[in-house]
Scaffold this motif. Structure first.
Motif, PDB file in Angstrom:
ATOM      1  N   ALA A 107      13.485  45.982  21.282  1.00 49.36           N
ATOM      2  CA  ALA A 107      14.312  44.788  21.492  1.00 49.36           C
ATOM      3  C   ALA A 107      14.618  44.583  22.976  1.00 49.36           C
ATOM      4  CB  ALA A 107      15.604  44.898  20.697  1.00 49.36           C
ATOM      5  N   LEU A 108      14.868  45.672  23.695  1.00 48.08           N
ATOM      6  CA  LEU A 108      15.156  45.556  25.126  1.00 48.08           C
ATOM      7  C   LEU A 108      13.896  45.224  25.926  1.00 48.08           C
ATOM      8  CD1 LEU A 108      17.710  48.469  25.539  1.00 48.08           C
ATOM      9  CD2 LEU A 108      18.182  46.018  25.762  1.00 48.08           C
ATOM     10  N   TRP A 109      12.748  45.707  25.492  1.00 51.62           N
ATOM     11  CA  TRP A 109      11.492  45.416  26.172  1.00 51.62           C
ATOM     12  C   TRP A 109      11.022  43.989  25.923  1.00 51.62           C
ATOM     13  CZ3 TRP A 109       8.597  50.555  24.990  1.00 51.62           C
ATOM     14  CH2 TRP A 109       8.555  51.331  26.142  1.00 51.62           C
ATOM     15  N   THR A 110      11.180  43.546  24.690  1.00 45.69           N
ATOM     16  CA  THR A 110      10.635  42.250  24.286  1.00 45.69           C
ATOM     17  C   THR A 110      11.746  41.388  23.692  1.00 45.69           C
ATOM     18  OG1 THR A 110       8.606  43.415  23.699  1.00 45.69           O
ATOM     19  CG2 THR A 110       8.801  41.154  22.942  1.00 45.69           C
ATOM     20  N   PRO A 111      12.294  40.483  24.488  1.00 45.99           N
ATOM     21  CA  PRO A 111      13.416  39.670  24.007  1.00 45.99           C
ATOM     22  C   PRO A 111      13.068  38.721  22.854  1.00 45.99           C
ATOM     23  CG  PRO A 111      13.027  39.312  26.373  1.00 45.99           C
ATOM     24  CD  PRO A 111      11.974  40.247  25.877  1.00 45.99           C
ATOM     25  N   VAL A 112      11.788  38.497  22.637  1.00 46.73           N
ATOM     26  CA  VAL A 112      11.377  37.733  21.456  1.00 46.73           C
ATOM     27  C   VAL A 112      10.459  38.640  20.647  1.00 46.73           C
ATOM     28  CG1 VAL A 112      11.595  35.437  22.448  1.00 46.73           C
ATOM     29  CG2 VAL A 112       9.461  36.651  22.718  1.00 46.73           C
ATOM     30  N   GLY A 113      10.768  38.804  19.411  1.00 53.87           N
ATOM     31  CA  GLY A 113       9.986  39.688  18.556  1.00 53.87           C
ATOM     32  C   GLY A 113      10.852  40.158  17.405  1.00 53.87           C
ATOM     33  N   ASN A 114      10.247  40.890  16.514  1.00 55.40           N
ATOM     34  CA  ASN A 114      10.961  41.328  15.314  1.00 55.40           C
ATOM     35  C   ASN A 114      12.171  42.195  15.619  1.00 55.40           C
ATOM     36  OD1 ASN A 114       9.207  39.917  13.703  1.00 55.40           O
ATOM     37  ND2 ASN A 114       7.894  41.672  13.261  1.00 55.40           N
ATOM     38  N   ALA A 115      12.028  43.139  16.544  1.00 56.00           N
ATOM     39  CA  ALA A 115      13.153  44.017  16.869  1.00 56.00           C
ATOM     40  C   ALA A 115      14.315  43.206  17.456  1.00 56.00           C
ATOM     41  CB  ALA A 115      12.716  45.117  17.837  1.00 56.00           C
ATOM     42  N   SER A 116      14.013  42.264  18.316  1.00 53.70           N
ATOM     43  CA  SER A 116      15.057  41.406  18.889  1.00 53.70           C
ATOM     44  C   SER A 116      15.720  40.549  17.815  1.00 53.70           C
ATOM     45  CB  SER A 116      14.472  40.505  19.978  1.00 53.70           C
ATOM     46  OG  SER A 116      14.104  41.286  21.076  1.00 53.70           O
ATOM     47  N   ARG A 173      21.691  56.711  23.551  1.00 58.85           N
ATOM     48  CA  ARG A 173      22.053  56.840  24.976  1.00 58.85           C
ATOM     49  C   ARG A 173      20.996  57.618  25.757  1.00 58.85           C
ATOM     50  NH1 ARG A 173      26.181  54.923  26.873  1.00 58.85           N
ATOM     51  NH2 ARG A 173      27.992  54.354  25.688  1.00 58.85           N
ATOM     52  N   ALA A 174      20.603  58.758  25.224  1.00 61.96           N
ATOM     53  CA  ALA A 174      19.637  59.611  25.924  1.00 61.96           C
ATOM     54  C   ALA A 174      18.324  58.872  26.170  1.00 61.96           C
ATOM     55  CB  ALA A 174      19.392  60.891  25.130  1.00 61.96           C
ATOM     56  N   VAL A 175      17.853  58.144  25.190  1.00 57.87           N
ATOM     57  CA  VAL A 175      16.567  57.450  25.315  1.00 57.87           C
ATOM     58  C   VAL A 175      16.697  56.196  26.181  1.00 57.87           C
ATOM     59  CG1 VAL A 175      14.768  56.200  24.048  1.00 57.87           C
ATOM     60  CG2 VAL A 175      15.627  58.383  23.178  1.00 57.87           C
ATOM     61  N   LEU A 176      17.682  55.370  25.898  1.00 54.10           N
ATOM     62  CA  LEU A 176      17.793  54.088  26.598  1.00 54.10           C
ATOM     63  C   LEU A 176      18.140  54.224  28.076  1.00 54.10           C
ATOM     64  CD1 LEU A 176      19.539  51.958  23.830  1.00 54.10           C
ATOM     65  CD2 LEU A 176      17.103  52.037  24.424  1.00 54.10           C
ATOM     66  N   PHE A 177      18.727  55.351  28.456  1.00 54.21           N
ATOM     67  CA  PHE A 177      19.045  55.584  29.864  1.00 54.21           C
ATOM     68  C   PHE A 177      17.978  56.399  30.592  1.00 54.21           C
ATOM     69  CE2 PHE A 177      23.443  54.419  28.668  1.00 54.21           C
ATOM     70  CZ  PHE A 177      23.675  53.481  29.654  1.00 54.21           C
ATOM     71  N   ARG A 178      16.835  56.631  29.962  1.00 58.16           N
ATOM     72  CA  ARG A 178      15.754  57.341  30.652  1.00 58.16           C
ATOM     73  C   ARG A 178      15.297  56.515  31.853  1.00 58.16           C
ATOM     74  NH1 ARG A 178      12.213  59.230  25.392  1.00 58.16           N
ATOM     75  NH2 ARG A 178      13.592  60.952  24.828  1.00 58.16           N
ATOM     76  N   PRO A 179      15.192  57.148  33.009  1.00 55.85           N
ATOM     77  CA  PRO A 179      14.788  56.409  34.211  1.00 55.85           C
ATOM     78  C   PRO A 179      13.452  55.693  34.068  1.00 55.85           C
ATOM     79  CG  PRO A 179      15.634  58.565  34.805  1.00 55.85           C
ATOM     80  CD  PRO A 179      15.537  58.529  33.302  1.00 55.85           C
ATOM     81  N   ARG A 180      12.514  56.285  33.353  1.00 58.07           N
ATOM     82  CA  ARG A 180      11.191  55.659  33.239  1.00 58.07           C
ATOM     83  C   ARG A 180      11.221  54.354  32.444  1.00 58.07           C
ATOM     84  NH1 ARG A 180       8.339  56.973  28.416  1.00 58.07           N
ATOM     85  NH2 ARG A 180       9.397  58.567  27.203  1.00 58.07           N
ATOM     86  N   LEU A 181      12.246  54.158  31.617  1.00 62.39           N
ATOM     87  CA  LEU A 181      12.364  52.900  30.883  1.00 62.39           C
ATOM     88  C   LEU A 181      12.970  51.797  31.746  1.00 62.39           C
ATOM     89  CD1 LEU A 181      13.508  54.122  27.336  1.00 62.39           C
ATOM     90  CD2 LEU A 181      11.232  53.398  28.068  1.00 62.39           C
ATOM     91  N   SER A 182      13.775  52.175  32.706  1.00 65.21           N
ATOM     92  CA  SER A 182      14.349  51.238  33.678  1.00 65.21           C
ATOM     93  C   SER A 182      15.164  50.098  33.067  1.00 65.21           C
ATOM     94  CB  SER A 182      13.250  50.636  34.570  1.00 65.21           C
ATOM     95  OG  SER A 182      12.551  51.640  35.235  1.00 65.21           O
ATOM     96  N   GLN A 215      23.172  46.412  30.459  1.00 68.74           N
ATOM     97  CA  GLN A 215      22.561  45.873  29.243  1.00 68.74           C
ATOM     98  C   GLN A 215      22.585  46.919  28.126  1.00 68.74           C
ATOM     99  OE1 GLN A 215      18.427  44.755  29.745  1.00 68.74           O
ATOM    100  NE2 GLN A 215      18.510  43.312  28.040  1.00 68.74           N
ATOM    101  N   VAL A 216      22.294  48.157  28.484  1.00 65.93           N
ATOM    102  CA  VAL A 216      22.313  49.241  27.493  1.00 65.93           C
ATOM    103  C   VAL A 216      23.737  49.455  26.996  1.00 65.93           C
ATOM    104  CG1 VAL A 216      21.959  51.716  27.136  1.00 65.93           C
ATOM    105  CG2 VAL A 216      20.247  50.373  28.392  1.00 65.93           C
ATOM    106  N   ASP A 217      24.684  49.529  27.927  1.00 65.13           N
ATOM    107  CA  ASP A 217      26.083  49.727  27.533  1.00 65.13           C
ATOM    108  C   ASP A 217      26.566  48.616  26.616  1.00 65.13           C
ATOM    109  OD1 ASP A 217      26.554  52.152  28.843  1.00 65.13           O
ATOM    110  OD2 ASP A 217      27.170  51.167  30.700  1.00 65.13           O
ATOM    111  N   GLU A 218      26.208  47.384  26.929  1.00 60.30           N
ATOM    112  CA  GLU A 218      26.628  46.246  26.110  1.00 60.30           C
ATOM    113  C   GLU A 218      26.030  46.328  24.709  1.00 60.30           C
ATOM    114  OE1 GLU A 218      26.289  41.391  26.027  1.00 60.30           O
ATOM    115  OE2 GLU A 218      26.089  42.415  27.950  1.00 60.30           O
TER     116      GLU A 218
END
Length: 131
Positions: A14-23, A47-56, A61-64
């Motif tokens: 959902a965070l990667w693709t603002p339009v799509g099934n997950a979103s 938290r652990a996954v969404l704050f990974r630096p490689r995901l950027s 946005q994650v906190d919200e």
């Protein structure tokens, strides 16, 4: 109201693709059409996954997103099934879904037992006749 457990890959998608099934599924949560269920282990993994630096992903946005999920959802404590899992890190999602009588929505169906409450994002939206 319909309850769901969201596998972490749904939030990532959902965070990667603002339009799509997950979103679309996240939007259903945000519009109070479905209720997310979780326990502290699930929130910790989010938290652990969404704050990974490689995901950027932007921290705000994650906190919200996490605030919306926890604020609109149902938190449970201390239920564990006796189902065997090849990857024990998947158990928490299954257990919360089972306890809450909720759909478990995941992009990794093969990681879970074949139960009718475990569905892909597309299948979940199909069941709701959304999309």
């Amino acid at each position: 109201m319909l309850k769901v457990v969201l596998d972490t890959n749904i939030l990532v998608s959902a965070l990667w693709t603002p339009v799509g099934n997950a979103s679309m599924i996240i939007n259903l949560v945000l519009s109070d059409k479905i209720i997310p269920c979780f326990d502290q282990q699930i929130i910790n993994e989010y938290r652990a996954v969404l704050f990974r630096p490689r995901l950027s992903f932007p921290a705000g946005q994650v906190d919200e997103l996490l605030s919306e999920i926890t604020g609109r959802g149902i938190q449970i404590i201390g239920f564990q099934s006796d189902i065997a899992f090849s990857d024990e890190s998947d158990r928490k999602f299954y257990d919360v879904a089972k306890y809450c009588d909720a759909y478990l929505i995941t992009g990794n169906i093969r990681h879970y037992p074949k139960d009718p409450f475990i569905v892909s994002p597309a299948r979940f939206l199909e069941l709701l006749k959304v999309g």
